[in-house]
Scaffold this motif. Structure first.
Motif, PDB file in Angstrom:
ATOM      1  N   GLY A  22       0.819  -1.208   0.000  1.00  0.00           N
ATOM      2  CA  GLY A  22       0.000   0.000   0.000  1.00  0.00           C
ATOM      3  C   GLY A  22       0.850   1.253   0.000  1.00  0.00           C
ATOM      4  O   GLY A  22       2.066   1.182   0.193  1.00  0.00           O
ATOM      5  N   ASN A  23       0.224   2.372  -0.194  1.00  0.00           N
ATOM      6  CA  ASN A  23       0.943   3.638  -0.099  1.00  0.00           C
ATOM      7  C   ASN A  23       1.381   3.889   1.337  1.00  0.00           C
ATOM      8  O   ASN A  23       2.434   4.443   1.574  1.00  0.00           O
ATOM      9  CB  ASN A  23       0.052   4.798  -0.531  1.00  0.00           C
ATOM     10  N   ASN A  25       1.000   1.352   4.122  1.00  0.00           N
ATOM     11  CA  ASN A  25       1.581   0.174   4.768  1.00  0.00           C
ATOM     12  C   ASN A  25       1.635  -1.003   3.816  1.00  0.00           C
ATOM     13  O   ASN A  25       0.877  -1.073   2.856  1.00  0.00           O
ATOM     14  CB  ASN A  25       0.727  -0.245   5.972  1.00  0.00           C
ATOM     15  N   LEU A 212     -10.522   0.877   3.100  1.00  0.00           N
ATOM     16  CA  LEU A 212     -10.283   2.225   3.612  1.00  0.00           C
ATOM     17  C   LEU A 212      -8.855   2.304   4.112  1.00  0.00           C
ATOM     18  O   LEU A 212      -8.520   1.753   5.155  1.00  0.00           O
ATOM     19  CB  LEU A 212     -11.282   2.548   4.726  1.00  0.00           C
ATOM     20  N   GLY A 213      -8.018   2.943   3.318  1.00  0.00           N
ATOM     21  CA  GLY A 213      -6.595   2.968   3.633  1.00  0.00           C
ATOM     22  C   GLY A 213      -6.170   4.273   4.259  1.00  0.00           C
ATOM     23  O   GLY A 213      -6.936   4.941   4.950  1.00  0.00           O
ATOM     24  N   GLY A 214      -4.903   4.631   4.013  1.00  0.00           N
ATOM     25  CA  GLY A 214      -4.363   5.852   4.578  1.00  0.00           C
ATOM     26  C   GLY A 214      -4.554   7.032   3.653  1.00  0.00           C
ATOM     27  O   GLY A 214      -4.951   8.109   4.093  1.00  0.00           O
ATOM     28  N   THR A 215      -4.288   6.849   2.353  1.00  0.00           N
ATOM     29  CA  THR A 215      -4.369   7.973   1.431  1.00  0.00           C
ATOM     30  C   THR A 215      -5.466   7.801   0.402  1.00  0.00           C
ATOM     31  O   THR A 215      -5.719   8.700  -0.390  1.00  0.00           O
ATOM     32  CB  THR A 215      -3.043   8.155   0.669  1.00  0.00           C
ATOM     33  N   GLY A 242      -7.658   7.586   5.772  1.00  0.00           N
ATOM     34  CA  GLY A 242      -7.097   7.708   7.120  1.00  0.00           C
ATOM     35  C   GLY A 242      -6.481   9.065   7.429  1.00  0.00           C
ATOM     36  O   GLY A 242      -6.668   9.597   8.522  1.00  0.00           O
ATOM     37  N   VAL A 243      -5.749   9.642   6.473  1.00  0.00           N
ATOM     38  CA  VAL A 243      -5.085  10.918   6.793  1.00  0.00           C
ATOM     39  C   VAL A 243      -6.084  12.028   7.079  1.00  0.00           C
ATOM     40  O   VAL A 243      -5.781  12.954   7.830  1.00  0.00           O
ATOM     41  CB  VAL A 243      -4.087  11.375   5.692  1.00  0.00           C
ATOM     42  N   ASP A 246      -6.700  11.672  10.633  1.00  0.00           N
ATOM     43  CA  ASP A 246      -5.559  12.218  11.373  1.00  0.00           C
ATOM     44  C   ASP A 246      -5.687  13.741  11.452  1.00  0.00           C
ATOM     45  O   ASP A 246      -5.464  14.350  12.495  1.00  0.00           O
ATOM     46  CB  ASP A 246      -4.238  11.885  10.662  1.00  0.00           C
ATOM     47  N   LYS A 283      -5.540   8.204  17.290  1.00  0.00           N
ATOM     48  CA  LYS A 283      -6.672   7.734  16.486  1.00  0.00           C
ATOM     49  C   LYS A 283      -6.799   6.212  16.580  1.00  0.00           C
ATOM     50  O   LYS A 283      -7.895   5.686  16.782  1.00  0.00           O
ATOM     51  CB  LYS A 283      -6.450   8.152  15.030  1.00  0.00           C
ATOM     52  N   GLY A 350      -8.551  -2.719   5.103  1.00  0.00           N
ATOM     53  CA  GLY A 350      -7.690  -1.557   5.256  1.00  0.00           C
ATOM     54  C   GLY A 350      -7.673  -1.049   6.686  1.00  0.00           C
ATOM     55  O   GLY A 350      -8.609  -1.285   7.461  1.00  0.00           O
ATOM     56  N   GLY A 351      -6.592  -0.356   7.038  1.00  0.00           N
ATOM     57  CA  GLY A 351      -6.388   0.060   8.428  1.00  0.00           C
ATOM     58  C   GLY A 351      -7.509   0.891   9.003  1.00  0.00           C
ATOM     59  O   GLY A 351      -7.929   0.701  10.155  1.00  0.00           O
TER      60      GLY A 351
HETATM   61  N1  LIG Z   1      -6.609   0.571  14.643  1.00  0.00           N
HETATM   62  C1  LIG Z   1      -6.776   1.560  13.772  1.00  0.00           C
HETATM   63  N2  LIG Z   1      -7.793   2.447  13.921  1.00  0.00           N
HETATM   64  C2  LIG Z   1      -7.981   3.447  13.044  1.00  0.00           C
HETATM   65  N3  LIG Z   1      -7.200   3.643  11.978  1.00  0.00           N
HETATM   66  C3  LIG Z   1      -6.163   2.797  11.776  1.00  0.00           C
HETATM   67  C4  LIG Z   1      -5.928   1.714  12.638  1.00  0.00           C
HETATM   68  N4  LIG Z   1      -4.875   1.029  12.167  1.00  0.00           N
HETATM   69  C5  LIG Z   1      -4.460   1.641  11.060  1.00  0.00           C
HETATM   70  N5  LIG Z   1      -5.242   2.720  10.811  1.00  0.00           N
HETATM   71  C6  LIG Z   1      -5.145   3.680   9.705  1.00  0.00           C
HETATM   72  O1  LIG Z   1      -5.219   3.013   8.476  1.00  0.00           O
HETATM   73  C7  LIG Z   1      -4.481   3.735   7.506  1.00  0.00           C
HETATM   74  C8  LIG Z   1      -3.582   2.792   6.768  1.00  0.00           C
HETATM   75  O2  LIG Z   1      -4.349   1.825   6.146  1.00  0.00           O
HETATM   76  P1  LIG Z   1      -3.678   0.633   5.352  1.00  0.00           P
HETATM   77  O3  LIG Z   1      -2.682   0.008   6.204  1.00  0.00           O
HETATM   78  O4  LIG Z   1      -4.770  -0.175   4.807  1.00  0.00           O
HETATM   79  O5  LIG Z   1      -2.911   1.467   4.275  1.00  0.00           O
HETATM   80  P2  LIG Z   1      -2.722   1.329   2.717  1.00  0.00           P
HETATM   81  O6  LIG Z   1      -3.470   0.223   2.137  1.00  0.00           O
HETATM   82  O7  LIG Z   1      -1.292   1.428   2.511  1.00  0.00           O
HETATM   83  O8  LIG Z   1      -3.448   2.657   2.293  1.00  0.00           O
HETATM   84  P3  LIG Z   1      -3.269   3.642   1.083  1.00  0.00           P
HETATM   85  O9  LIG Z   1      -2.668   2.899  -0.032  1.00  0.00           O
HETATM   86  O10 LIG Z   1      -4.674   4.077   0.850  1.00  0.00           O
HETATM   87  O11 LIG Z   1      -2.448   4.747   1.602  1.00  0.00           O
HETATM   88  C9  LIG Z   1      -3.729   4.783   8.221  1.00  0.00           C
HETATM   89  O12 LIG Z   1      -4.396   6.018   8.069  1.00  0.00           O
HETATM   90  C10 LIG Z   1      -3.806   4.337   9.662  1.00  0.00           C
HETATM   91  O13 LIG Z   1      -3.773   5.425  10.556  1.00  0.00           O
END
Ligand SMILES: Nc1ncnc2c1ncn2[C@@H]1O[C@H](COP(=O)(O)OP(=O)(O)OP(=O)(O)O)[C@@H](O)[C@H]1O
Lengths: 578, 467
Positions: A22-23, A25, A212-215, A242-243, A246, A283, A350-351
């Motif tokens: 992911g972007n 994680n 639902l990811g970070g970006t 997610g951001v 934040d 958060k 997603g996180g």
């Molecule tokens: N327990 C939690 N409660 C709330 N938010 C969380 C939790 N754990 C992780 N997150 C949020 O999830 C997001 C990351 O999601 P994920 O690990 O799915 O990233 P990703 O797939 O790389 O996302 P992207 O590619 O959209 O950036 C971050 O904003 C992080 O703060």
């Protein structure tokens, strides 16, 4: 090119893992001997490994350690680069990299300028190179854990990646010594992670995967038919993720800090970076507990900051963002030409899907029959952060036996492009209160052909001769009004004038799914059925859309058989609404 | 997949159902949609194997075991053409890439200072002037992304221009406002660019009423709390629709508000009085503007109503309708009266007729009865005299004694009592004028015999004439 013929060494032992990249994680997973997917923790014990690399005096830091460098060493820290791979500079959004190394145009590709060697020099590191380094670190963590060298992987990608992006990812991984056996879409990986559980029951269902990811947030509506998955619609949002949550907490704490100290920590880069890291931790803590603290040493002007916030407050502050998540999901369902009532499952991936309020809002949006698979709504839910990686690991275990060329051939559009039924096919049954008869679906719409389904049907009490009427069924939404019980005297909303907008109409709508009977396809007579007997009906749709029908008394011999000619495949390839 | 159980029964086979070998093909499956299935999971492998049996795609399959592979090697593999061909009719599930920015960017706009965000047209900044209040959340997000891709400061740096991020900030501000439902309403409230001016008197005289006014109300309708808003309609609109339209607009429930035009409230705590003063001023200004807006809308509806020919037409129709109704009513009443009269007359006539008929009948009956009575009397006399004239049925010369006379007359009385007037008339007919005693005796004896035969008289009951 078999080993005997050209003397090539027989392919070395393949050790394949699943990678979600992911972007924000990445995760790595493998499949244990019993076929169970397990997420691998890296040396630091992280299962969600930040997709971040940072360089200090020639030393490379990865994951959480690298992420913490965003405060002191942000210019030599590379983050949020996944979406840049395989793109040209004009088509990328540099915004997420605001607080780390900025992307720049480099020849026909994108690169970062960092001091990644001991020397003071700024080096150009392309996004491919940084991806290679990232994957190398992931593979090495997996190898350490598994005790053998990982050399292959199934990697998850968003549904909207281009061929160029796939190509770039494959090459970057190869450079890291990882052969990409297959790239699978993130939502499908999440569905597979759930379906591969031993307790899962194979059932036709419509699934919404909300990643639902970070970006970014990615929606997909998936039809699962006999374990075969077809994506009906997708949507992608880069403004709601997610951001943004934040940011809600950053703003909240910043205001608190300003009130006391008259200085805005958001105006200083380093202060903001510190607050951002802490706010994200706060958060995450709020996903588990009702209260969370946020402490930053020397936040700005050398002043420490410490505060707490409870979940109710947070949910109030983030209400708008939460509302936007819900709308994204509604929109995806609409784009698939479906209704909320058609959805059997919502998989939260997603996180950000850890957030209880998001799943609670979905519980209210969907009918009680829809299963919301998230930690706060289902105790047995799988950790949403790990779904993609698990799915990838399961797929890796399925395909690692095969030659890569065969995997490519079998995943070729010549194999995957398949006609899907436009309408459900089923059988008419009778009920006491419905004179005309009711449609019972045997094969749901959007089922890929060839397919077959069997149903066991009851007969009238005395048995005898029955008719099996096969028809198409069209799902309809029946809306009826339910009178709200009138409150005595004055209207109830007397003192809530401010937000009485929605309460105004007194009638509550009841919406339900009903079948409308479509074209009648065939009739078959099953004669002399025993009292209390059952009739077994099998409908088979061939790959060329010819239909075969078989009906007989269950347990009986012979029976009726018949067939229908082929139907057309629609010529129109346009996307649905929107 | 396992068989599914259905608890509701199948219908009974209709008596007249016929089908060859108990099967009847009737219709055809609807056309199918081409989609990609995801090449993922164990069931896909099974599908790939199944599909490979088809002549259509019988080229390569997911090899089950490595030993199969040797053979597969020699099979032809899919080409790029195959890929293109296969994907030709596939239903798209991904939206097109964000694409080009559709509206040209005004160079003056690009030089805007983000600090003056209140004065900026947020829709123009995002290239959404064609949509304005109608822009969906998705459209706004996509528009934002397009603009970011072009105007992010990092892009400018790459293009060699100065790292001026002023317009980028304008973009961020516009997005912030338009994606926040509350802030967006505040802006939409004062977004005059979305207004449609009502037609001037001159325009109204020349142009089509509906063409001129419809867009005005569509635009005003954006402020309505109740949606959808009734449309102006056209010449064919029904009276109720037109009435509903004007009712709606005279009772318009508007969310329009004017805080967007507030004067900035000083943000320092030092000057509380000043702050309160500005707040009060703002509040009054909002109220004033709101009142003005309500008045403006009322005037607008008045103007429209005044020029609406439909209203005049409805009035005329209504009047005509009333007259027509009155005439109809009168005619109906008249007809009713006439009908009633006619019915009464008819009834009377029938009554009279019936009365006369029954009178005549009665008279007739009386006469007949009398005649019958007389006939019976006369016939009785004939019968009695017949025996007397025939010497009481004794041969001539024999003296009929009193006993004989009694017996014979008794018999005659008995016969007369048994027979009805017609038989009596017949008998009298035969006897009347008959002189020869033997013949008379014969007639009587025959009569007696007949009466015994039909059971009116018992054997031997008639002592003389029956012997
Ligand atoms: N327990 C939690 N409660 C709330 N938010 C969380 C939790 N754990 C992780 N997150 C949020 O999830 C997001 C990351 O999601 P994920 O690990 O799915 O990233 P990703 O797939 O790389 O996302 P992207 O590619 O959209 O950036 C971050 O904003 C992080 O703060």
């Amino acid at each position: 090119m078999s080993s005997q013929e050209d003397g090539e060494i027989s392919s070395p032992e393949i050790t394949a893992i699943g990678i979600s990249f992911g972007n924000s994680n990445s995760s790595i997973a493998y499949t244990s001997g019993e076929g169970k997917a397990e997420v691998i923790a890296n040396e630091e014990g992280d299962r969600q490994i930040p997709s971040v690399l940072s360089y200090i005096e020639g030393e490379e830091y990865h994951g959480t350690q690298a992420k913490s460098q965003l405060v002191r060493n942000s210019r030599n820290t590379i983050a949020y680069f996944r979406d840049y791979l395989g793109k040209d500079f004009d088509s990328i959004d540099p915004t997420p990299c605001h607080a780390s190394a900025h992307p720049q145009k480099h020849e026909s590709t994108i690169a970062f300028s960092v001091q990644d060697k001991e020397s003071e020099a700024q080096n150009i590191v392309t996004v491919s190179e940084i991806t290679t380094r990232h994957i190398r670190r992931l593979a090495s963590s997996a190898s350490d854990f598994l005790g053998k060298s990982v050399n292959a992987a199934v990697i998850t990608v968003p549904t909207n990646v281009t061929d160029e992006q796939r190509e770039a990812l494959s090459e970057a991984a190869k450079a890291a010594g990882v052969d990409v056996l297959q790239m699978i879409s993130e939502p499908t990986a999440a569905v597979l992670a759930y379906d591969a559980r031993p307790e899962a029951i194979l059932k036709d269902k419509i699934i919404v995967v909300a990643d639902l990811g970070g970006t970014r947030s990615d929606m997909a509506v998936v039809a699962s038919r006999g374990g075969v998955y077809s994506i009906l619609s997708t949507s992608h949002d880069y403004e709601t993720a997610g951001v943004q949550l934040d940011q809600v907490l950053i703003d909240h704490f910043a205001k608190e800090f300003i009130k006391k100290n008259k200085t805005d920590p958001r105006e200083n880069e380093r202060s903001l970076a510190k607050l951002k890291l802490e706010a994200e931790a706060t958060k995450k803590a709020l996903s588990l507990g009702g209260n969370a603290s946020c402490s930053v040493e020397s936040l700005a002007d050398g002043i420490d900051f410490s505060s707490t916030i409870n979940r109710t407050r947070y949910e109030l502050l983030a209400g708008k963002v939460f509302g936007a998540f819900t709308r994204l999901i509604e929109e995806a369902v609409r784009k698939a030409d479906l209704d909320i009532l058609d959805v059997d499952e919502v998989i939260l991936s997603g996180g950000t899907s850890h957030t209880p309020k998001i799943s609670q809002n979905l519980q209210r949006l969907f009918p009680p029959t829809t299963r919301i698979l998230s930690p706060s709504t289902l105790p047995t839910a799988i950790d949403p952060s790990s779904l993609s990686a698990r799915g990838a690991a399961i797929q890796a275990s399925l395909v690692q036996e095969f030659e890569k060329e065969d995997i490519e051939q079998s995943t070729h559009p010549m194999v995957t492009v398949t006609p899907h039924l436009r309408n459900a096919i089923g059988v008419m049954v009778v009920s006491e209160d419905v004179q005309k008869g009711l449609f019972s679906a045997l094969i749901e719409k959007e089922t890929a052909v060839p397919c077959r389904r069997t149903g066991l049907f009851a007969v009238p009490r005395e048995g005898g001769d029955v008719v099996v009427k096969i028809c198409e069924g069209l799902r309809d939404i029946k809306v009826s009004k339910k009178e709200k019980p009138k409150t005595n005297g004055k209207p109830a909303s007397d003192d809530s004038d401010l937000d009485s907008d929605e309460d105004e109409d007194g009638d509550e709508e009841i919406r339900e799914k009903v079948w409308k009977i479509g074209a009648v396809l065939a009739e078959a007579a099953v004669k002399g059925v025993k009292k209390g007997g059952k009739v077994e009906v099998t409908i088979k749709v061939e790959a060329d859309l010819a239909v075969q029908v078989e009906a007989r008394e269950a347990g009986g011999k012979g029976g009726v058989r018949g067939s229908l000619g082929k139907a057309r495949v629609a010529e129109n390839g346009s996307a649905g609404s929107g | 997949m396992a068989a599914v159980q259905f608890s509701l029964p199948l219908p009974v086979l209709p008596q007249d159902w016929v089908g060859e070998k108990d099967f009847k093909a009737i219709g055809q499956l609807s056309s199918a949609t081409q989609r990609n299935i995801e090449p993922v999971g164990p069931h896909f492998l099974a599908h790939a194997r199944r599909v490979s049996k088809l002549p259509l795609i019988n080229r390569n399959i997911f090899a089950a075991t490595n030993s199969d592979l040797q053979q597969k090697r020699h099979q032809r593999t899919f080409s790029e053409d195959d890929r293109i061909q296969a994907q030709e009719n596939v239903k798209k599930v991904e939206d097109d890439d964000v694409g080009e920015i559709s509206e040209p960017e005004d160079p003056l706009m690009l030089q805007r200072d983000a600090k003056d965000w209140k004065g900026q047209d947020h829709y123009a900044v995002l290239g959404l002037t064609k949509h304005r209040y109608k822009a969906t959340e998705t459209q706004i997000k996509r528009a934002h992304r397009k603009k970011v891709l072009r105007h992010h400061p990092d892009k400018k740096a790459a293009a060699g221009s100065s790292e001026d991020d002023s317009f980028f900030k304008c973009i961020q501000k516009a997005t912030e406002i338009l994606l926040d439902p509350v802030k967006r309403r505040q802006f939409d409230s004062v977004d005059e660019a979305a207004d449609v001016e009502p037609p001037s008197k001159k325009q109204a005289q020349k142009g089509s009423f509906f063409k001129l006014w419809n867009p005005v109300f569509v635009a005003e309708g954006r402020f309505s709390k109740t949606q959808p808003v009734p449309r102006l309609g056209d010449d064919k609109s029904k009276k109720e629709e037109v009435e509903e339209f004007y009712n709606f607009w005279y009772n318009f429930d508007s969310w329009r508000s004017f805080e967007y035009q507030d004067e900035d409230v000083p943000d320092d705590n030092e000057n509380r009085d000043q702050k309160r003063h500005v707040e009060r001023k703002n509040n009054n200004a909002r109220k004033k503007k709101k009142t003005e807006d309500t008045t403006r809308l009322r005037q607008l509806v008045d103007d429209c109503l005044a020029g609406d020919e439909r209203i005049k037409r409805f009035k005329k129709e209504e009047r005509a309708g009333k007259d027509k109704k009155r005439l109809e009513k009168e005619a109906a009443e008249k007809k009713e009266k006439e009908d009633a009269q006619r019915a009464a007359e008819e009834k009377e006539r029938l009554r009279k007729e019936a009365e006369e008929a029954s009178k005549a009948e009665k008279a007739e009956g009386k006469k007949a009865k009398e005649a019958a009575k007389n006939a019976v009397k006369k016939n009785k006399r004939v019968l009695k005299s017949s025996v007397k004239d025939a010497n009481y049925l004794l041969p001539a010369g024999q003296e009929a004694g009193a006993k004989r006379v009694d017996q014979v007359l008794n018999d005659v009385e008995a016969v007369m009592a048994k027979i009805d007037p017609e038989e009596m008339a017949a008998l009298a007919g035969k006897l009347g004028g008959m002189k020869v005693a033997e013949e008379v005796a014969k007639v009587w004896s025959e009569e007696a015999k007949r009466l015994v035969e039909v059971g009116k008289v018992k054997e031997g009951e008639l002592k003389v004439i029956g012997s």
